[in-house]
Motif scaffolding. Structure first.
Motif, PDB file in Angstrom:
ATOM      1  N   GLY A  75       0.811  -1.213   0.000  1.00  0.00           N
ATOM      2  CA  GLY A  75       0.000   0.000   0.000  1.00  0.00           C
ATOM      3  C   GLY A  75       0.838   1.255   0.000  1.00  0.00           C
ATOM      4  O   GLY A  75       0.510   2.241  -0.674  1.00  0.00           O
ATOM      5  N   ASP A  76       1.937   1.239   0.748  1.00  0.00           N
ATOM      6  CA  ASP A  76       2.836   2.397   0.769  1.00  0.00           C
ATOM      7  C   ASP A  76       3.513   2.572  -0.587  1.00  0.00           C
ATOM      8  O   ASP A  76       3.718   3.702  -1.052  1.00  0.00           O
ATOM      9  N   LEU A  77       3.883   1.456  -1.212  1.00  0.00           N
ATOM     10  CA  LEU A  77       4.474   1.509  -2.551  1.00  0.00           C
ATOM     11  C   LEU A  77       3.539   2.226  -3.529  1.00  0.00           C
ATOM     12  O   LEU A  77       3.955   3.130  -4.264  1.00  0.00           O
ATOM     13  N   ARG A  79       0.849   4.148  -2.903  1.00  0.00           N
ATOM     14  CA  ARG A  79       0.576   5.528  -2.501  1.00  0.00           C
ATOM     15  C   ARG A  79       1.730   6.451  -2.919  1.00  0.00           C
ATOM     16  O   ARG A  79       1.506   7.548  -3.450  1.00  0.00           O
ATOM     17  N   THR A  80       2.957   5.977  -2.710  1.00  0.00           N
ATOM     18  CA  THR A  80       4.128   6.768  -3.098  1.00  0.00           C
ATOM     19  C   THR A  80       4.198   6.945  -4.607  1.00  0.00           C
ATOM     20  O   THR A  80       4.508   8.040  -5.103  1.00  0.00           O
ATOM     21  N   ALA A  81       3.899   5.884  -5.346  1.00  0.00           N
ATOM     22  CA  ALA A  81       3.953   5.968  -6.805  1.00  0.00           C
ATOM     23  C   ALA A  81       2.958   6.992  -7.337  1.00  0.00           C
ATOM     24  O   ALA A  81       3.277   7.787  -8.238  1.00  0.00           O
ATOM     25  N   ILE A  82       1.744   6.996  -6.789  1.00  0.00           N
ATOM     26  CA  ILE A  82       0.741   7.959  -7.243  1.00  0.00           C
ATOM     27  C   ILE A  82       1.176   9.383  -6.899  1.00  0.00           C
ATOM     28  O   ILE A  82       1.053  10.304  -7.721  1.00  0.00           O
ATOM     29  N   HIS A  83       1.693   9.577  -5.699  1.00  0.00           N
ATOM     30  CA  HIS A  83       2.107  10.922  -5.295  1.00  0.00           C
ATOM     31  C   HIS A  83       3.295  11.412  -6.136  1.00  0.00           C
ATOM     32  O   HIS A  83       3.324  12.576  -6.562  1.00  0.00           O
TER      33      HIS A  83
END
Length: 246
Positions: A75-77, A79-83
């Motif tokens: 999930g962090d991966l 979220r970071t990719a979208i941001h």
């Protein structure tokens, strides 16, 4: 239990002058049984939307190639990719004098589980057989009205503001990102798609097609039906199907 993945990506330009959707599917270079699917629907005038969507797919795939579950949650991966894609799209506005925006929906499948994230109105559906377990909630004006009880889901499909998004990558504000997770088992089916596809189907009809046909045939059926139903006014249409088999 070992699982086999039957997967397919497909697109149709619809009745638009340009294909501004992008979709990708890749296996992790080191982690067996770990796969990323990503789809983006670009907006922003000639070539601008396509470049924004391309940035979403490129950023997601770059981040995924270095993904290590022991160091980072899926999930962090995502979220970071979208941001990160959002920041890169924002930066591109100063370089090409366009106003690019994009939706994003991403899915990581790994042994025993699935994790997804999305921003905008490109959707993820999760079925078990033909039974819908859940689908992502659009970040759109009409979805806000549906949740407030002001209109029905059927009215949302024909609402004059049905294409108005409340958040997207490239906006002046940070994107709203929703993340979900689920355990997986044989018979699970996942669909990522742009609004050029889902706007023409009920949840039940999508589930019936995914359960009854291999991924490639299901993709052809869904796109052909969408083209028949759009009556010559269809948007770009893109999808990724992932079916889990014993």
């Amino acid at each position: 239990m070992a699982l086999t993945l039957d997967a397919c990506v497909a697109q149709h330009q619809g009745d638009r002058k340009e294909q501004q959707d992008r979709v990708g599917l890749m296996a992790h270079p080191r982690l067996k049984g770990t796969v990323l699917a990503v789809l983006a629907d670009g907006m922003g005038g000639h070539t601008g939307g396509a470049l924004a969507a391309e940035q979403v797919v490129h950023t997601a795939q770059n981040n995924f190639s270095s993904y290590a579950p022991k160091d980072e949650a899926a999930g962090d991966l995502l979220r970071t990719a979208i941001h990160e894609a959002h920041l890169l799209i924002r930066t591109s506005r100063f370089l090409n004098e366009k106003d690019p925006h994009s939706t994003a929906v991403m899915l990581v499948l790994e042994p025993g589980g699935a994790t997804w994230a999305h921003c905008g109105d490109s959707r993820l559906y999760h079925y078990r057989g033909d039974r819908l377990l859940q689908h992502s909630a659009d970040h759109s004006y009409v979805e806000h009205l549906v949740r407030a009880g002001k209109i029905t889901p059927e009215q949302a499909l024909i609402h004059p503001n049905r294409n108005v998004l409340l958040t997207s990558l490239g906006d002046k504000d940070d994107p709203k990102i929703d993340v979900g997770q689920a355990e997986v088992q044989p018979g699970d089916n996942f669909l990522l798609c742009s609004d050029g596809l889902w706007a023409y189907f009920s949840d039940a009809e999508i589930g019936g097609v995914l359960a009854a046909f291999p991924a490639r045939e299901a993709a052809e059926i869904l796109i052909n039906r969408a083209r028949q139903r759009c009556q010559g006014e269809g948007d770009n249409c893109s999808l990724a199907i992932l079916r889990l088999l014993p």
